[in-house]
Enzyme design. Structure first.
Site, mmCIF file in Angstrom:
data_model
loop_
_atom_site.group_PDB
_atom_site.id
_atom_site.type_symbol
_atom_site.label_atom_id
_atom_site.label_comp_id
_atom_site.label_asym_id
_atom_site.label_seq_id
_atom_site.Cartn_x
_atom_site.Cartn_y
_atom_site.Cartn_z
ATOM 1 N N PHE A 33 6.991 66.004 52.836
ATOM 2 C CA PHE A 33 6.718 67.436 52.761
ATOM 3 C C PHE A 33 7.164 68.155 54.016
ATOM 4 O O PHE A 33 7.487 67.530 55.021
ATOM 5 C CB PHE A 33 5.220 67.689 52.503
ATOM 6 N N VAL A 150 8.686 60.350 60.103
ATOM 7 C CA VAL A 150 8.810 60.669 58.682
ATOM 8 C C VAL A 150 7.637 61.558 58.306
ATOM 9 O O VAL A 150 6.480 61.163 58.461
ATOM 10 C CB VAL A 150 8.800 59.382 57.828
ATOM 11 N N LYS A 151 7.924 62.766 57.841
ATOM 12 C CA LYS A 151 6.825 63.674 57.482
ATOM 13 C C LYS A 151 6.424 63.338 56.043
ATOM 14 O O LYS A 151 6.813 64.006 55.093
ATOM 15 C CB LYS A 151 7.272 65.127 57.646
ATOM 16 N N SER A 152 5.645 62.277 55.931
ATOM 17 C CA SER A 152 5.288 61.771 54.606
ATOM 18 C C SER A 152 3.932 62.306 54.174
ATOM 19 O O SER A 152 3.189 62.874 54.964
ATOM 20 C CB SER A 152 5.251 60.239 54.620
#
Ligand code: PXG
Length: 290
Positions: A33, A150-152
């Site tokens: 996101f 990682v913008k998880s």
């Protein structure tokens, strides 16, 4: 009027923008996101947010079903459909609907949704008077576990830390790297001011490379303020001249106390105020027009 959400290819009223209980974004936090702001009809640093979104997706081998140009357009149209010039935008891509096993190959196609809304994360008073923060016992995970770059959708690490902040009455929570160095906060990067220059944790310390962080580094350099990305401990933070946080949601927040230690005189300092002023002037001029 009901808000319109971009959901799997169409703009729908928010009540109809619902994700399946079989979506792996929900079942496993499998997705990526971005949180983006628009200022005065300009989506701030949209290209940089798209770079990060596609990079995060590539690392988790998630194929975003829209090209970059389409995605840029979807973000702009989501703001326009809702008549928003100043907005907080949430762009989410999940692995999609699968079965109850975690194998991503079972997911038919990624779910994509974009929400544009208004938020004020913190009261205006906080930007004037500053925030108290403290260190959580939850460490930032190293890249081999869940890569902070990682913008998880997997935010439990940060949420566990945020819960500690809530329990202790802090506005935000400082998270250390696995080795115990200052890393970042649950949803913000951290800076300190030393001898008039800015110091912030280096990328290898297990941080999200914040777009606000990068903007602040660039604004400082343009203004002739020295910048340093390095490794430091809480001892150095507690003894800094000033401390502030940066994030798309929070923007720039002065910190006046860390772990019960007032930062200098316990008031927002001049360098922080100067950076806030520069950021507010710069933000509406840098991005993609709605
Ligand atoms: N670190 C982490 C762990 C984050 O989640 C930042 C730093 C700042 O990055 P940007 O690119 O925004 O300058 C984030 C920001 C919110 C919110 O509502 C923000 C984030 C995640 C969830 C909510 O402010 N990410």
């Amino acid at each position: 009027m009901s808000q319109k959400v971009f959901f799997d290819g169409a703009f729908v009223p928010q009540e109809l923008a619902t994700v399946s209980v079989f979506d792996h974004g929900l079942l496993y936090g499998d997705g990526v996101f971005e949180g983006i702001r628009a200022y005065g009809g300009v989506v701030f640093k949209l290209e940089e947010h798209l770079d990060r979104l596609y990079a995060s997706a590539k690392t988790i081998l998630l194929d975003i079903p829209y090209g970059r140009d389409e995605m840029r357009d979807i973000v702009r149209r989501t703001c326009a459909e809702n008549g928003l010039k100043d907005a907080y935008i949430r762009l989410v891509v999940t692995r999609g609907r699968g079965d109850l096993g975690l194998d991503p190959r079972k997911c038919e196609k990624p779910t994509v949704f974009v929400i544009a809304d208004k938020i004020a994360l913190y009261p205006a008073e906080l930007y004037e008077n500053g925030m108290s923060i403290g260190t959580g016992s939850t460490r930032r995970s190293r890249a081999e576990i869940i890569n902070p770059q990682v913008k998880s959708l997997n935010y439990l690490n940060n949420i566990m830390a945020k819960i500690e902040a809530n329990q202790r009455g802090w506005g935000e929570v400082l998270m250390l790297s696995e080795e115990g160095f200052v890393a970042e906060c649950s949803a913000d990067n951290i800076f300190m001011v030393k001898q008039g220059g800015l110091v912030t944790p280096a990328p290898h310390l297990g941080i999200l490379l914040g777009i606000t962080r990068q903007t602040v580094l660039e604004l400082a350099r343009e203004a002739g303020i020295a910048t340093l990305e390095t490794t430091f401990t809480r001892h150095e933070l507690w003894n800094a001249d000033e401390v502030f946080l940066t994030g798309s949601g929070a923007e720039i927040v002065p910190v006046i106390e860390v772990d019960g230690r007032p930062i200098r005189d316990g008031k927002p300092g001049p360098v922080t105020r100067d950076i806030i002023r520069r950021f507010r002037a710069y933000a509406p001029t840098n991005g993609v027009a709605i």
